[in-house]
Design a protein around this motif. Structure first.
Motif, PDB file in Angstrom:
ATOM      1  N   ILE A  12       3.711  -0.750   2.746  1.00 54.85           N
ATOM      2  CA  ILE A  12       2.272  -0.588   2.564  1.00 54.85           C
ATOM      3  C   ILE A  12       1.627  -1.961   2.413  1.00 54.85           C
ATOM      4  O   ILE A  12       2.109  -2.812   1.665  1.00 54.85           O
ATOM      5  CB  ILE A  12       1.982   0.277   1.316  1.00 54.85           C
ATOM      6  N   LYS A  13       0.514  -2.162   3.106  1.00 58.42           N
ATOM      7  CA  LYS A  13      -0.177  -3.447   3.052  1.00 58.42           C
ATOM      8  C   LYS A  13      -0.904  -3.606   1.722  1.00 58.42           C
ATOM      9  O   LYS A  13      -1.293  -2.624   1.083  1.00 58.42           O
ATOM     10  CB  LYS A  13      -1.150  -3.563   4.218  1.00 58.42           C
ATOM     11  N   ARG A  16      -4.212  -1.679   0.729  1.00 59.36           N
ATOM     12  CA  ARG A  16      -4.031  -0.257   0.395  1.00 59.36           C
ATOM     13  C   ARG A  16      -3.441  -0.082  -0.995  1.00 59.36           C
ATOM     14  O   ARG A  16      -3.783   0.841  -1.720  1.00 59.36           O
ATOM     15  CB  ARG A  16      -3.127   0.436   1.421  1.00 59.36           C
ATOM     16  N   ASP A  19      -6.213  -0.602  -3.423  1.00 59.19           N
ATOM     17  CA  ASP A  19      -7.038   0.610  -3.489  1.00 59.19           C
ATOM     18  C   ASP A  19      -6.391   1.671  -4.369  1.00 59.19           C
ATOM     19  O   ASP A  19      -7.071   2.341  -5.146  1.00 59.19           O
ATOM     20  CB  ASP A  19      -7.281   1.191  -2.094  1.00 59.19           C
ATOM     21  N   SER A  20      -5.080   1.820  -4.267  1.00 57.69           N
ATOM     22  CA  SER A  20      -4.396   2.822  -5.090  1.00 57.69           C
ATOM     23  C   SER A  20      -4.414   2.428  -6.575  1.00 57.69           C
ATOM     24  O   SER A  20      -4.521   3.298  -7.443  1.00 57.69           O
ATOM     25  CB  SER A  20      -2.966   3.052  -4.610  1.00 57.69           C
ATOM     26  N   HIS A  23      -7.853   3.245  -7.826  1.00 55.96           N
ATOM     27  CA  HIS A  23      -7.974   4.693  -7.952  1.00 55.96           C
ATOM     28  C   HIS A  23      -7.266   5.192  -9.212  1.00 55.96           C
ATOM     29  O   HIS A  23      -7.782   6.063  -9.917  1.00 55.96           O
ATOM     30  CB  HIS A  23      -7.424   5.382  -6.706  1.00 55.96           C
TER      31      HIS A  23
END
Length: 92
Positions: A12-13, A16, A19-20, A23
């Motif tokens: 996963i870059k 991302r 972002d997680s 979140h």
């Protein structure tokens, strides 16, 4: 919530993963705000510490948390520490 996030992942870059992380923080805040307030309290206040590690963490305000995360990622720092503590606020 006291957590150290690793932003490196083999598949996963980094954007991302960031972002997680954001979140997950947002979910934690929503869950804490939904808890019942103690008698006489008006709302929850969150004390926030942020840094590369627990030893280097400094107190920041909650609204600036996302910009601090982005700043560390821009500096190619791939480990971040976040500590959020809910405190009830009693208004006069």
């Amino acid at each position: 919530m006291k957590k150290t996030f690793k932003l490196e992942h083999p598949k996963i870059k980094v954007p991302r993963v960031v972002d997680s992380v954001k979140h997950e923080i947002k979910k934690f805040l929503k869950r804490e705000r939904a808890k019942a307030l103690p008698a006489g309290a008006n709302y929850w206040r969150f004390d926030c510490k942020f840094g590369q590690s627990e030893e280097t963490a400094v107190a920041i305000t909650l609204p600036t948390l996302n910009s601090h995360i982005d700043e560390l990622v821009d500096n190619n720092i791939l480990t971040i520490y976040v500590e959020l503590t809910a405190q009830p606020v009693y208004a006069d």
